[in-house]
Enzyme design. Structure first.
Site, short mmCIF file in Angstrom:
data_model
loop_
_atom_site.label_atom_id
_atom_site.label_comp_id
_atom_site.label_asym_id
_atom_site.label_seq_id
_atom_site.Cartn_x
_atom_site.Cartn_y
_atom_site.Cartn_z
N ASP A 151 49.25 52.67 29.03
CA ASP A 151 48.10 53.64 27.89
C ASP A 151 49.52 55.25 27.58
O ASP A 151 49.58 55.35 29.21
CB ASP A 151 46.88 53.77 28.25
N ASP A 155 44.09 43.24 21.93
CA ASP A 155 44.63 44.01 23.48
C ASP A 155 44.49 43.00 24.30
O ASP A 155 44.64 41.24 23.82
CB ASP A 155 43.08 44.80 23.72
C1 GLA Z 1 43.42 49.13 26.35
C2 GLA Z 1 44.79 49.62 25.78
C3 GLA Z 1 43.68 50.97 25.03
C4 GLA Z 1 42.68 50.90 23.89
C5 GLA Z 1 41.62 50.51 24.85
C6 GLA Z 1 40.11 49.89 24.43
O1 GLA Z 1 43.71 50.15 27.33
O2 GLA Z 1 45.43 49.45 25.92
O3 GLA Z 1 44.69 51.20 23.99
O4 GLA Z 1 42.52 50.17 23.24
O5 GLA Z 1 41.69 49.29 25.62
O6 GLA Z 1 39.43 50.01 25.76
#
Ligand code: GLA
Length: 525
Positions: free
Chosen positions: A216, A160
């Site tokens: 996301d 991430d």
């Molecule tokens: C980010 C990523 C998600 C997930 C969250 C976990 O938002 O884009 O896919 O992994 O972190 O905290």
């Protein structure tokens, strides 16, 4: 019209500044050399359904379900743990340790269990000091953590972009982990999750096996479509071993069955990693049948030279296509609107050679029919039809021009009202007996920058590209790639970019009549 389409060449112009010297071909960047993800990875991740509420039994039960539901047989392999798996601090030696309550036997025991099912285990960290949920992450500890995961039997890392970065650039932070994984004692698929930032499309393929292109996803149709709209700007960055990742699936997570089918069809066509995000232990029969549709998965796993992309849009309906390795074309007819609509295209429009008939495989009905050329379906609101269309092997005959309806329904002519985006294209053509040159200028006439762009046009019949400037070109496919413009970069409001090509012509010496930028029509000046 038929003749024009039959002989037309679709040319794709993509901004690319990798080589600033005119006249030299751009060497395509190689994929990261770990031999993994030669086709897009298939698996599951806990985040979309469980967030931080994860533990040992969820992961083991999911591995069990992946086998018992037929998902493993359909190709799903990776069982991926996301954020929140570790203790809130490293141990005294500086190593990451699993949360003792969530994973009382540790991660290695879980990996052994998952491997015993014939599956692989994934883990998560971030290229910063903390993960998005505030757990310790790997910046400055890349090799230590890569070694830890390898010693546990980890097969996949989702990496991430949260936490403090100590001023280190994104490409450097991700390359450091790539190199650490390469030195670890087992192959670990490297899934970059930096939400499309730092122009990842220009370095993702040399750094990771996949990279997120957007923020996301959420379990809503509007989220699926807004992510979809960002994908045309990435289409040329993917290749075997290196995939654009429009984020994990929300199939079975609050989308309707129709929406779930459309979402799965489109992600497959985009060569996206297919990472289920639902609870596999309790999924309905319909969710399971969507996720295990091997006709659709076969499109995702096929590489015919480029990922799928939007071919055309008309109001709330769109046509998306992907060339397949055997010369057939996968087609998604998408209806984003609020009511049922007929969505149509044709074999010539999707790039198939002229033939007197075509075979049409309906990937959701699992039936195969034939058509004279029209590909058409009545598609419910928020739904998609998906086909693989191939030439039936018959010789084209100039007189067999009347299309017959597709097996799947009606065949009205497509609406002609274009989706217009704030851009203008002008083309200056200089023609002589058998040749011509053409200078194309794209101007952004909207208020905001156009980020990442590709231009597609159809040449009049009889033209073949033989060279280009500010561009590389491929005479066979008619594909042109710009090379001295910023790589898939932005066109600022009122700014222009110019690209040119030369062509032979046996027919019309005119220029293209229409252009589509990122899949939507551009005004022609
Ligand atoms: C980010 C990523 C998600 C997930 C969250 C976990 O938002 O884009 O896919 O992994 O972190 O905290």
């Amino acid at each position: 019209m038929r003749r024009l389409l039959r002989w037309s060449v679709a040319a794709v112009l993509v901004a690319s500044g990798a080589v600033p010297i005119l006249g030299l071909a751009v060497e395509p960047a190689q994929a990261v050399e770990n031999g993994l993800a030669r086709t897009p990875q298939l698996g599951w991740n806990d985040w979309n359904s469980f967030g931080c509420n994860i533990n040992d039994s969820l992961v083991r039960q999911t591995a069990d379900a992946m086998v018992s539901t037929g998902m493993a047989a359909a190709g799903y392999q990776y069982v991926n743990i996301d954020d929140c798996w570790s203790d809130k601090s490293r141990d005294g030696a500086g190593n990451l340790v699993a949360d003792r309550v969530k994973f009382p036997s540790g991660i290695k025991a879980v990996a052994d269990y998952v491997h015993g099912k014939g599956l692989k285990l994934g883990i998560y960290s971030s290229a910063g000091l903390t993960t998005c949920a505030g757990y310790p992450a790997s910046l400055g500890n890349e090799q230590r953590d890569a070694n830890t995961w390898a010693s546990w039997g980890i097969d996949y890392l989702k990496y991430d972009n949260c936490g403090q970065t100590n001023g280190i650039s994104g490409p450097t932070r991700y390359a450091t982990m790539r190199d650490a994984l390469a030195r670890a004692s087992r192959p670990i698929l490297f899934a970059i999750c930096n939400w499309g930032s730092d122009d990842v499309r220009s370095w993702g393929a040399t750094t990771g096996n996949s990279w997120r292109t957007t923020g996301d996803i959420g379990p809503r149709w509007s989220s699926v479509t807004s992510i979809l709209d960002a994908q045309p700007g990435y289409a040329d960055a993917s290749r075997p071993g290196a995939w654009n990742d429009p984020d994990m699936l929300e199939v079975g997570n609050g989308l309707t069955e129709t929406e779930s089918r459309a979402h799965f069809s489109l992600w497959a066509l985009l060569n996206a990693p297919l990472i289920a995000g639902n609870d596999l232990r309790t999924m309905s029969a319909s969710t399971r049948s969507i996720l295990t549709n091997t006709d659709v998965i076969a499109v995702n796993q096929d590489w015919g030279g480029r990922q799928g992309n939007r071919l055309s849009g008309s109001g709330s309906t769109e046509v998306w296509t992907k060339p397949m390795a055997d010369g057939s074309v996968a087609v998604v007819l998408l209806n984003r609107g609020a009511s049922t609509a007929t969505v149509s295209t044709s074999a010539s429009a999707v790039g198939l050679k002229a033939a007197s008939g075509y075979s049409v495989r309906d990937l959701w009905a699992h039936t195969t029919g034939t058509t004279g050329g029209t590909i058409s379906s009545s598609v419910p609101s928020h739904g998609a039809a998906m086909y693989v269309v191939s030439g039936a092997g018959t010789s084209p005959s100039p007189s067999t021009t009347s299309p017959s309806p597709s097996p799947s329904t009606t065949s009205p002519s497509p609406s002609t009202s274009p989706v217009t985006r704030p851009c203008r294209v002008s083309a200056v053509v200089n023609a002589w007996n058998t040749g011509l040159t053409e200078q194309i200028t794209v101007t952004n006439t909207g208020p905001g920058a156009i980020e990442g762009w590709s231009l597609v046009f159809v040449l009049p019949g009889g033209q073949t590209i033989t060279g280009g400037w500010n561009a590389t070109y491929s005479p066979g496919s008619g594909q042109v790639t710009a090379k001295n413009l910023s790589y898939n970069g932005s066109i600022a409001p009122n700014a222009s970019v110019s690209i040119g090509f030369q062509a032979t012509h046996a027919g019309s010496a005119g220029g293209p009549a229409s252009f589509s930028l990122n899949g939507s029509n551009c005004t022609v000046a």
